[in-house]
Design an enzyme around this catalytic site. Sequence first.
Site, PDB file in Angstrom:
ATOM      1  N   HIS A   1       0.836  -1.205   0.000  1.00 58.98           N
ATOM      2  CA  HIS A   1       0.000   0.000   0.000  1.00 58.98           C
ATOM      3  C   HIS A   1       0.872   1.257   0.000  1.00 58.98           C
ATOM      4  O   HIS A   1       2.042   1.211   0.390  1.00 58.98           O
ATOM      5  CB  HIS A   1      -0.859   0.069   1.264  1.00 58.98           C
ATOM      6  CG  HIS A   1      -1.629  -1.169   1.587  1.00 58.98           C
ATOM      7  ND1 HIS A   1      -2.792  -1.524   0.945  1.00 58.98           N
ATOM      8  CD2 HIS A   1      -1.408  -2.154   2.497  1.00 58.98           C
ATOM      9  CE1 HIS A   1      -3.261  -2.655   1.456  1.00 58.98           C
ATOM     10  NE2 HIS A   1      -2.433  -3.064   2.395  1.00 58.98           N
TER      11      HIS A   1
ATOM     12  N   TYR B   1      -9.163   4.310  10.442  1.00 61.95           N
ATOM     13  CA  TYR B   1      -7.876   4.498  11.117  1.00 61.95           C
ATOM     14  C   TYR B   1      -7.085   5.580  10.388  1.00 61.95           C
ATOM     15  O   TYR B   1      -7.354   5.860   9.214  1.00 61.95           O
ATOM     16  CB  TYR B   1      -7.066   3.186  11.146  1.00 61.95           C
ATOM     17  CG  TYR B   1      -6.648   2.674   9.776  1.00 61.95           C
ATOM     18  CD1 TYR B   1      -5.432   3.046   9.198  1.00 61.95           C
ATOM     19  CD2 TYR B   1      -7.477   1.819   9.050  1.00 61.95           C
ATOM     20  CE1 TYR B   1      -5.054   2.585   7.936  1.00 61.95           C
ATOM     21  CE2 TYR B   1      -7.108   1.353   7.790  1.00 61.95           C
ATOM     22  CZ  TYR B   1      -5.900   1.737   7.245  1.00 61.95           C
ATOM     23  OH  TYR B   1      -5.525   1.297   5.994  1.00 61.95           O
TER      24      TYR B   1
ATOM     25  N   ARG C   1     -14.049  -4.148  10.881  1.00 56.15           N
ATOM     26  CA  ARG C   1     -13.331  -3.071  11.576  1.00 56.15           C
ATOM     27  C   ARG C   1     -12.788  -2.033  10.580  1.00 56.15           C
ATOM     28  O   ARG C   1     -12.347  -0.963  10.972  1.00 56.15           O
ATOM     29  CB  ARG C   1     -12.194  -3.637  12.437  1.00 56.15           C
ATOM     30  CG  ARG C   1     -11.057  -4.172  11.652  1.00 56.15           C
ATOM     31  CD  ARG C   1      -9.971  -4.838  12.484  1.00 56.15           C
ATOM     32  NE  ARG C   1      -9.184  -5.704  11.632  1.00 56.15           N
ATOM     33  CZ  ARG C   1      -8.215  -5.312  10.832  1.00 56.15           C
ATOM     34  NH1 ARG C   1      -7.874  -4.050  10.797  1.00 56.15           N
ATOM     35  NH2 ARG C   1      -7.575  -6.157  10.055  1.00 56.15           N
TER      36      ARG C   1
ATOM     37  N   HIS D   1      -4.645 -12.602   1.952  1.00 60.36           N
ATOM     38  CA  HIS D   1      -4.152 -13.224   3.192  1.00 60.36           C
ATOM     39  C   HIS D   1      -4.819 -14.568   3.504  1.00 60.36           C
ATOM     40  O   HIS D   1      -5.223 -14.825   4.651  1.00 60.36           O
ATOM     41  CB  HIS D   1      -4.336 -12.261   4.376  1.00 60.36           C
ATOM     42  CG  HIS D   1      -4.016 -10.821   4.057  1.00 60.36           C
ATOM     43  ND1 HIS D   1      -3.095 -10.455   3.086  1.00 60.36           N
ATOM     44  CD2 HIS D   1      -4.507  -9.652   4.566  1.00 60.36           C
ATOM     45  CE1 HIS D   1      -3.040  -9.125   3.039  1.00 60.36           C
ATOM     46  NE2 HIS D   1      -3.880  -8.626   3.898  1.00 60.36           N
TER      47      HIS D   1
ATOM     48  N   ASP E   1       2.818  -6.697   2.098  1.00 58.53           N
ATOM     49  CA  ASP E   1       1.812  -5.945   2.861  1.00 58.53           C
ATOM     50  C   ASP E   1       2.402  -4.689   3.513  1.00 58.53           C
ATOM     51  O   ASP E   1       1.792  -4.117   4.420  1.00 58.53           O
ATOM     52  CB  ASP E   1       1.095  -6.802   3.913  1.00 58.53           C
ATOM     53  CG  ASP E   1      -0.171  -6.109   4.414  1.00 58.53           C
ATOM     54  OD1 ASP E   1      -0.824  -5.406   3.628  1.00 58.53           O
ATOM     55  OD2 ASP E   1      -0.490  -6.231   5.615  1.00 58.53           O
TER      56      ASP E   1
HETATM   57  O1  LIG Z   1      -2.892  -4.640   4.455  1.00 58.38           O
HETATM   58  C1  LIG Z   1      -3.991  -5.128   4.627  1.00 58.38           C
HETATM   59  O2  LIG Z   1      -4.491  -5.842   3.770  1.00 58.38           O
HETATM   60  C2  LIG Z   1      -4.642  -4.916   5.828  1.00 58.38           C
HETATM   61  C3  LIG Z   1      -5.327  -3.985   6.484  1.00 58.38           C
HETATM   62  C4  LIG Z   1      -5.680  -2.629   6.053  1.00 58.38           C
HETATM   63  C5  LIG Z   1      -6.414  -2.613   4.827  1.00 58.38           C
HETATM   64  O3  LIG Z   1      -6.468  -3.582   4.112  1.00 58.38           O
HETATM   65  C6  LIG Z   1      -7.120  -1.394   4.372  1.00 58.38           C
HETATM   66  O4  LIG Z   1      -7.045  -0.363   5.005  1.00 58.38           O
HETATM   67  O5  LIG Z   1      -7.773  -1.487   3.340  1.00 58.38           O
HETATM   68  C7  LIG Z   1      -5.790  -4.419   7.785  1.00 58.38           C
HETATM   69  O6  LIG Z   1      -6.048  -5.629   7.931  1.00 58.38           O
HETATM   70  O7  LIG Z   1      -5.909  -3.596   8.687  1.00 58.38           O
END
Ligand SMILES: O=C(O)/C=C(\CC(=O)C(=O)O)C(=O)O
Length: 313
Positions: free
Chosen positions: A43, A59, A140, A191, A267
Site C-alpha cells: 500500500h 484508522y 473493523r 491473506h 503488505d
Molecule cells: O494490508 C492489509 O491488507 C490490511 C489492512 C488494512 C487494509 O487492508 C485497508 O485499510 O484497506 C488491515 O487488515 O488492517
Amino acid sequence: MTQANDKPTSGPFEKTAGWLDWYTGPSQPTFKLPAGAVDAHCHVFGPGAEFPYAPERKYTPCDASKEQLYALRDHLGFARNVVVQATCHGADNSAMVDACASSGGKARGIATVKRDVSDAELQRLHDAGVRGVRFNFVKRLVDFTPKEELLEIAGRIAKLGWQVVIYFEARDLPELWDFFTALPTTVVVDHMGTPDVTQPVDGPEFELFVKFMREHGNVWCKVTCPERLSRDGSAALAGQQDPYKDVVPFARRIVDTFPDRVIWGTDWPHPNLKKHMPDDGLLVDFIPRIATTPELQQKLLVTNPMRLYWPEL
Ligand SMILES: O=C(O)/C=C(\CC(=O)C(=O)O)C(=O)O
C-alpha cells in the site's frame, strides 16, 4: 534520495492511538528473490499533506509514500509492485494512481470504486495501471456495502478484464460463499482468507477455504501476512529466521495444492498491526519456508503475478 530506512512521518494528521510505524532499516534478505519478482500486495498512505486521508476512514496511519515503497522494492530485490487501495483513502484512488503512474510501468493498482463511478473514470484508472477492484468485508475497516451494488461493479469491471480482490475474515466465508462464487471475474483472496491458525490446518474452517479454491478455478490466493495471522508470538525481528511457525502449514498447503494460483506480497507498510512491526527483509526470508522449491518460488513470485497483472509482457 529516498532510502528504505527513511523515517516515517505523519504530516497534518494525527495517527490512530497506538499506531505502529513501518520498520526502518530493513535487513538485506538472505533469500535471493528470482529475477522479475513481484511484491503483489502493498500500500501507499498519503502522504496526508498531498493526498488527504478519507473522512470516512476507520484508522489514520503514518505516511508511507511511493518513494519509500519503491526504495523498499529496490532494497529487497523486487522488480514490480501491485499497490492495493487501503480503506484509509476510501474511494479516492489518487495516491495509489499517482504511485502507479510514476512507477515507469513497474506498478499496477487495485482500486476502490463506488457504484456511481463513470466509465470514463474506469478507463482513466485502467490507463494509469489499475487492474482490479477490492471488496473489503472486514468490519473493523469498512461500513457495509449492499451486495447488489458490488455485483453491479463487478459486472462493469469484468468488461475491462479486471479482477476482484476480496478481503474477509474466515468466519464470514460461509455467509459470503454465494456472493463470492457468483463473481464473474478472476477473484483474488487477501491473506489466505485470514484463517485462525490456532485451528488445525485440516480443520473445518480451512477446509472450507481449500474447497472454495478447489471448486472454483477463477479463485487465486495471496499467501501473505504471516505477521498478521500468527498467534505464536515469534516475530520477524532481530535476525529471527524462523518466525510465524504456526502460519507455515497453512501457506504451504495452499502453495503445494494450487501452485499456479498463488501470489505473494509484503503488505508494507503493515497497517493496523498491534504487537510488532516486522523487518521486511526477514519477511522475504519467510518465502522459501512456504514455497519450498525453486519451481514453486518462480511461480509464486514471477509467473503467476505476471499472468495476473502484466499478461502483455
Ligand atoms: O494490508 C492489509 O491488507 C490490511 C489492512 C488494512 C487494509 O487492508 C485497508 O485499510 O484497506 C488491515 O487488515 O488492517
